[in-house]
Design a protein around this motif. Structure first.
Motif, short mmCIF file in Angstrom:
data_model
loop_
_atom_site.label_atom_id
_atom_site.label_comp_id
_atom_site.label_asym_id
_atom_site.label_seq_id
_atom_site.Cartn_x
_atom_site.Cartn_y
_atom_site.Cartn_z
N SER A 73 1.03 -1.31 0.12
CA SER A 73 0.00 -0.07 -0.08
C SER A 73 0.84 1.06 -0.20
O SER A 73 2.00 1.20 0.14
CB SER A 73 -0.81 0.03 1.26
OG SER A 73 -0.12 0.33 2.34
N GLY A 74 0.28 2.37 -0.25
CA GLY A 74 1.13 3.66 -0.14
C GLY A 74 1.56 3.71 1.18
O GLY A 74 2.86 4.29 1.38
N ILE A 78 5.41 4.51 2.49
CA ILE A 78 5.89 5.63 3.46
C ILE A 78 6.48 4.88 4.85
O ILE A 78 7.41 5.45 5.03
CB ILE A 78 4.61 6.32 3.71
CG1 ILE A 78 4.32 7.12 2.46
CG2 ILE A 78 4.89 7.28 4.84
CD1 ILE A 78 2.68 8.10 2.50
N GLU A 141 4.79 17.06 0.44
CA GLU A 141 3.55 16.49 -0.32
C GLU A 141 3.31 17.66 -1.45
O GLU A 141 3.23 18.66 -0.64
CB GLU A 141 2.47 16.16 0.36
CG GLU A 141 1.37 15.00 -0.38
CD GLU A 141 0.30 14.70 0.64
OE1 GLU A 141 0.66 13.90 1.52
OE2 GLU A 141 -0.84 14.96 0.14
N ASN A 145 -2.96 17.48 -0.23
CA ASN A 145 -4.19 16.94 -0.21
C ASN A 145 -5.13 17.39 0.91
O ASN A 145 -4.53 17.03 2.12
CB ASN A 145 -4.08 15.53 -0.17
CG ASN A 145 -5.34 14.57 -0.18
OD1 ASN A 145 -6.37 14.99 -0.21
ND2 ASN A 145 -5.15 13.32 0.25
N ASP A 170 6.12 12.95 -1.70
CA ASP A 170 4.92 12.36 -1.96
C ASP A 170 4.58 12.87 -3.32
O ASP A 170 3.80 13.82 -3.33
CB ASP A 170 4.00 11.96 -0.92
CG ASP A 170 2.85 11.23 -1.25
OD1 ASP A 170 2.49 10.97 -2.36
OD2 ASP A 170 2.03 10.89 -0.20
N SER A 192 1.26 6.53 -3.72
CA SER A 192 0.16 5.73 -3.39
C SER A 192 -0.33 5.12 -4.91
O SER A 192 -0.97 6.07 -5.48
CB SER A 192 -1.05 6.62 -2.60
OG SER A 192 -2.07 5.60 -2.83
N LYS A 195 -3.75 5.06 -6.59
CA LYS A 195 -4.44 6.40 -7.10
C LYS A 195 -4.41 6.11 -8.79
O LYS A 195 -4.78 5.26 -9.35
CB LYS A 195 -4.20 7.48 -6.36
CG LYS A 195 -3.99 7.47 -5.15
CD LYS A 195 -5.43 7.29 -4.11
CE LYS A 195 -5.38 7.02 -2.73
NZ LYS A 195 -4.39 7.73 -1.93
N VAL A 204 -4.80 -1.81 -4.20
CA VAL A 204 -4.24 -0.80 -3.23
C VAL A 204 -2.74 -1.21 -3.40
O VAL A 204 -2.11 -2.49 -3.27
CB VAL A 204 -4.70 -1.37 -1.79
CG1 VAL A 204 -3.95 -0.51 -0.86
CG2 VAL A 204 -6.03 -0.96 -1.72
N LEU A 323 -8.93 8.60 -4.94
CA LEU A 323 -8.88 9.44 -5.95
C LEU A 323 -8.02 8.91 -7.29
O LEU A 323 -7.48 7.83 -7.02
CB LEU A 323 -7.95 10.70 -5.28
CG LEU A 323 -6.85 10.68 -4.87
CD1 LEU A 323 -5.66 11.06 -6.09
CD2 LEU A 323 -6.58 11.44 -3.87
C1 LIG Z 1 -3.73 7.49 -0.65
C2 LIG Z 1 -2.61 8.36 -0.36
C3 LIG Z 1 -1.62 7.80 0.49
C4 LIG Z 1 -1.72 6.56 1.25
O1 LIG Z 1 -1.89 5.42 0.24
P1 LIG Z 1 -2.65 3.97 0.51
O2 LIG Z 1 -2.17 3.27 -0.91
O3 LIG Z 1 -3.94 4.33 0.73
O4 LIG Z 1 -1.96 3.25 1.63
C5 LIG Z 1 -0.49 8.47 0.62
N1 LIG Z 1 -0.25 9.54 0.13
C6 LIG Z 1 -1.33 10.43 -0.79
C7 LIG Z 1 -0.99 11.82 -1.35
C8 LIG Z 1 -2.44 9.74 -0.93
O5 LIG Z 1 -3.28 10.37 -1.57
#
Ligand SMILES: *Cc1c(COP(=O)(O)O)cnc(C)c1O
Length: 378
Positions: A73-74, A78, A141, A145, A170, A192, A195, A204, A323
């Motif tokens: 996952s994102g 991280i 980032e 967001n 990010d 992530s 997205k 995911v 998103l």
């Molecule tokens: C969704 C998101 C994450 C987390 O990623 P997952 O795949 O939901 O674990 C991290 N950074 C940003 C900017 C995101 O939009």
């Protein structure tokens, strides 16, 4: 190789063993050794899997980095990157980071003795104020967001380099198609991939790309030691998604520009955040450091009640977290993605109760605008 060509021919576009033009899904956990320690480069799929490797090489090339890593996952990506730090270290972060990033640093890393400071990274003077003798990393980032604030990557990378900080960006909102932070001086880029990179609301996943062999070895050590790797099936889905990333990003952008210009003229909208609008405070910077403004727009309709009324009336905007998918999605950050941020802090940041975020899909924008028109009229 130009960007659109790189999306098709980047990485290793063929399976080296069979010539298959779609990398096979190596659904395997372990590999036969010819003698003890004698193998073809793979021993165990947590350490390395050919499908995941193909994706990792592909994204490293797209992000103009040295090595790529795919995670489950994102947040796992991280977490792995933060695991390069140690107890007693201090991190500076963008103040309106993704809610999950806020949560991991304030509620997980804090328990491990890692200190954090959140600042507005669009303001250089705040960086100097936040710096401590034990500061080891800067996490940005951009665009953010949900407020779409834009930080000058090249400028603050200079600042971070002089202070020997690990500079992490990010890049989820821009994707490698629009923005390449490593080329602008970042050490590590995160995504992530759930997205835009996946793009179809069906995976995911997380990705990280580093700018040196040394960081590559360190991050591979963490990836293998902590084990949150991406499976072969999902790695394959991301490669499939990446092939059309350019086409999709162009379509998201075209639609988002049309919708942003419609929303800026609507009486029902108190304020709108989109880096592609000349009224956006960092519009010029956004134009200069990225090749596109992306498909995310947020706007304020005045109150939580107004927001929920509008959302109920919309036909083509699906109420959902996440998103970056082909279908348009809508959310109320204060009650959804950013609910893990305390309400006083949300207010300080400008994430108001009436703030709506839309992730503009690739439908016909005339339908999307008609839909918003009928929703906002009521
Ligand atoms: C969704 C998101 C994450 C987390 O990623 P997952 O795949 O939901 O674990 C991290 N950074 C940003 C900017 C995101 O939009």
């Amino acid at each position: 190789m130009r960007r659109k060509t790189k999306l098709i021919h980047g990485g290793n576009p063929f399976d080296p063993h069979t010539g298959a033009v779609s990398i096979p899904i190596y659904q395997v956990s372990t590999y036969k050794q010819d003698d003890i320690g004698v193998h073809k480069g793979y021993e165990y799929s947590r350490t390395g899997n050919p499908t995941r490797h193909a994706l990792e090489r592909y994204v490293a090339e797209l992000e103009e980095g040295v090595r790529g890593f795919a995670f489950s996952s994102g947040m796992a990506a991280i977490h792995a990157v933060f695991s390069l730090l140690s107890s007693g270290d201090h991190i500076i972060l963008t103040d309106d980071v993704y809610g999950g990033t806020y949560r991991i640093v304030t509620r997980v890393l804090s328990r491990l003795g890692i200190e954090v400071t959140f600042i507005d990274t669009t303001k250089q003077e705040e960086l100097d104020k936040a710096l401590r003798p034990n500061t080891k990393a800067l996490f940005v980032e951009t665009p953010t967001n949900p407020l779409l604030k834009v930080t000058d990557i090249a400028k603050i990378s200079e600042w971070a380099k002089h202070r020997k900080l690990l500079f992490i960006v990010d890049n989820t909102f821009s994707t490698p198609y629009w923005q390449n932070p490593i080329a602008l001086g970042a050490d590590i880029v995160l995504h992530s991939a759930t997205k835009y990179i996946g793009g179809h609301s069906d995976v995911v996943a997380g990705l990280a790309v580093v700018n040196s062999e040394k960081l590559g070895e360190e991050l591979h050590f963490v990836q293998n030691a902590t084990g949150a790797v991406l499976g072969p099936q999902d790695s394959w889905l991301l490669m499939r998604g990446l092939k059309t990333l350019g086409l999709r990003m162009e379509a998201h952008e075209e639609n988002a520009r049309a919708i942003a210009s419609y929303l800026s003229g609507s009486d029902a909208v108190l304020c709108i955040h989109y880096p592609g609008l000349p009224s956006h405070p960092q519009h010029e910077l956004a134009k200069q450091q990225a090749r596109g403004f992306g498909g995310i727009i947020s706007f304020d309709v005045g109150s939580a009640d107004n927001a929920s009324r509008v959302i109920k009336l919309l036909k083509y905007f699906t109420l959902a977290e996440s998103l970056g998918a082909v279908e348009s999605l809508i959310s109320v950050p204060a009650q959804m993605t950013h609910a893990s941020i305390p309400s006083e802090r949300r207010a300080q940041l400008g994430i108001t109760d009436g703030l709506i975020r839309i992730s503009v899909g690739i439908e016909d924008y005339a339908d999307l605008i008609e839909d918003l028109e009928q929703g906002l009229r009521a």
